[in-house]
Write a protein that holds these residues in place. Structure first.
Motif, PDB file in Angstrom:
ATOM      1  N   ASN A 166       0.675  -8.423  10.200  1.00  0.00           N
ATOM      2  CA  ASN A 166      -0.772  -8.435   9.977  1.00  0.00           C
ATOM      3  C   ASN A 166      -1.500  -8.878  11.244  1.00  0.00           C
ATOM      4  OD1 ASN A 166       0.130  -7.978   7.397  1.00  0.00           O
ATOM      5  ND2 ASN A 166      -0.851  -9.768   6.483  1.00  0.00           N
ATOM      6  N   GLU A 168      -5.789  -9.449  12.863  1.00  0.00           N
ATOM      7  CA  GLU A 168      -7.234  -9.407  12.673  1.00  0.00           C
ATOM      8  C   GLU A 168      -7.844  -8.523  13.753  1.00  0.00           C
ATOM      9  OE1 GLU A 168      -9.054 -10.914  10.176  1.00  0.00           O
ATOM     10  OE2 GLU A 168      -7.092 -11.384   9.314  1.00  0.00           O
ATOM     11  N   HIS A 195     -14.771  -8.266   3.489  1.00  0.00           N
ATOM     12  CA  HIS A 195     -13.423  -8.293   4.066  1.00  0.00           C
ATOM     13  C   HIS A 195     -12.692  -7.015   3.690  1.00  0.00           C
ATOM     14  CE1 HIS A 195      -9.139 -10.228   4.173  1.00  0.00           C
ATOM     15  NE2 HIS A 195      -9.418  -9.559   5.276  1.00  0.00           N
ATOM     16  N   VAL A 197      -9.249  -4.839   4.097  1.00  0.00           N
ATOM     17  CA  VAL A 197      -7.845  -4.775   4.492  1.00  0.00           C
ATOM     18  C   VAL A 197      -7.517  -3.316   4.779  1.00  0.00           C
ATOM     19  CG1 VAL A 197      -5.453  -5.047   3.752  1.00  0.00           C
ATOM     20  CG2 VAL A 197      -7.121  -6.835   3.261  1.00  0.00           C
ATOM     21  N   THR A 219      -8.815  -6.906   8.430  1.00  0.00           N
ATOM     22  CA  THR A 219      -7.427  -7.328   8.569  1.00  0.00           C
ATOM     23  C   THR A 219      -6.544  -6.093   8.475  1.00  0.00           C
ATOM     24  OG1 THR A 219      -7.884  -9.467   7.518  1.00  0.00           O
ATOM     25  CG2 THR A 219      -5.579  -8.772   7.652  1.00  0.00           C
ATOM     26  N   GLU A 229       0.893  -8.184  -1.709  1.00  0.00           N
ATOM     27  CA  GLU A 229       0.597  -8.746  -0.392  1.00  0.00           C
ATOM     28  C   GLU A 229      -0.842  -8.452   0.032  1.00  0.00           C
ATOM     29  OE1 GLU A 229       5.092  -8.494   1.568  1.00  0.00           O
ATOM     30  OE2 GLU A 229       3.729  -6.781   1.686  1.00  0.00           O
ATOM     31  N   LEU A 233      -4.605 -11.258   0.183  1.00  0.00           N
ATOM     32  CA  LEU A 233      -5.549 -11.451   1.283  1.00  0.00           C
ATOM     33  C   LEU A 233      -6.992 -11.480   0.799  1.00  0.00           C
ATOM     34  CD1 LEU A 233      -3.863  -9.058   3.893  1.00  0.00           C
ATOM     35  CD2 LEU A 233      -3.806 -11.568   3.879  1.00  0.00           C
TER      36      LEU A 233
END
Length: 377
Positions: A166, A168, A195, A197, A219, A229, A233
């Motif tokens: 992972n 950012e 946010h 992902v 992310t 998973e 987040l």
């Protein structure tokens, strides 16, 4: 003395030209791209993993290579075929020539090829396996290698290009891109810092740049991340990226997407749309020669407008297998294949083309704004 190079196709056709870039021998699926510019973005697009790319525009390399127009930090394609290489490029942004760039990255290039004849053969007979070599110049030997080389169908090429961990993402759109970018998508930032992902199956970097430009926190996770998973987040939305090859072996990705549907808004591009479609119950088939270029016309069925789009894919969703509840939102005007889908009840949609462009037109940049609205509601 100019070094020779040869490209042999599995149907027994051999093209002879001059080498540039690296030396060696590589096999891959031979495809073509109809873009007039943007060769650096094409070279760095991970979706070309496992392929030998032919450019239909006759002269390539005339503005060299620069530090900004990259979509990944390494080249994944297996070879590059052009009619004519420009050996005296000119651009204030240039840092090296295309010849030097390919050599530095270990990619074989061949110029002096009759690219019109090569493209006509691919259009007639379909994309096929080929071998590009500077070390073996025997026609029969190369043809035999091409015929014995593994086919792209059925391979998981995503695992070769996805990240290992992972990260950012902090980079916004470059200044030169912002000046040309569609205002409605670049200036309307998020009301709050959503946010996102982004699941990276071989993602072009201009995608997270667009998401970041909207004010979103991004992310990036590997393409084999599980639904658990991703949900851990705590995303406001999940993005499914582009990537190389056949989506059908990627059952781990389909399973993860099924675990996200109905829980978080989902937006997929290219391979991401194909995987979304599979997760909804649709089926995939291989196109004869695919769609690759920056000039592909797509009909937006909701607005009736035609968008000129950037595309790079060799597979498509079967329009006859899309389940109830799934709407077809966009159609390719060249062959009527699916270019966009949306689920009526779940917060999920996708497009087969590349609204982030890079390189290409910006007609479809509004889709990032649509994703933002979906996260807000």
């Amino acid at each position: 003395m100019t070094e020779l190079a040869k490209l042999a196709l599995s149907d027994g056709t051999v093209f002879t030209g001059r080498r540039f870039g690296a030396e060696g021998e590589h096999f891959g699926e031979v495809v073509f791209n109809t873009s007039m510019t943007g060769y650096q973005e094409i070279l760095t697009d991970p979706s070309y993993n496992g392929q030998i790319v032919t450019m239909t525009y006759p002269m390539i390399g005339n503005y060299g290579v620069n530090r900004d127009d990259v979509e990944r930090d390494r080249l994944a394609l297996k070879g590059f075929v052009v009619k004519e290489l420009c050996r005296e490029p000119s651009s204030y942004r240039m840092t090296m020539t295309l010849d030097d760039y390919l050599r530095e990255n270990g990619v074989i290039g061949i110029e002096g090829v009759d690219t019109r004849a090569l493209v006509r053969r691919i259009r007639s007979d379909g994309a096929m396996t080929g071998v590009l070599s500077t070390i073996d110049l025997d026609d029969q030997s190369l043809i035999q290698k091409a015929q014995q080389s593994p086919h792209l169908v059925g391979q998981d090429l995503v695992k070769e290009v996805m990240p290992g961990a992972n990260t950012e993402w902090n980079d916004g759109l470059h200044e030169i891109s912002q000046s040309e970018f569609t205002p409605q998508a670049s200036t309307e930032t998020c009301d709050k810092s959503y946010h996102v992902v982004a699941v990276d199956y071989g993602m072009k970097w201009n995608i997270p740049r667009h998401l970041k430009e909207m004010g979103c926190r991004v992310t990036i996770v590997p393409g084999n991340a599980t639904a658990e998973e991703i949900l851990a987040l705590e995303p406001d939305g999940v993005f499914l990226s582009n990537g190389p090859g056949d989506p059908r072996p990627l059952l781990y990705a389909v399973e993860a997407i099924r675990g996200l549907l109905g829980k978080k808004p989902v937006f997929g591009i290219c391979l991401g749309q194909q995987l979304l479609g599979m997760a909804l119950g649709g089926e995939i088939y291989k196109l004869k020669f695919g769609h690759r270029g920056a000039n592909q016309p797509v009909l937006n069925k909701e607005t009736g407008r035609v968008e000129i789009t950037s595309q790079n894919h060799g597979f498509a969703l079967d329009i006859n297998t899309m389940p109830e509840g799934t709407e077809i939102t966009h159609i390719n005007l060249n062959d009527q294949t699916i270019e966009g889908i949306r689920h009526r009840d779940l917060k999920a949609f996708g497009v087969q083309y590349h609204p982030e462009a890079s390189a290409g037109p910006h007609d479809s940049a509004y889709l990032f704004g649509e994703f933002r609205k979906m996260m807000a509601n």
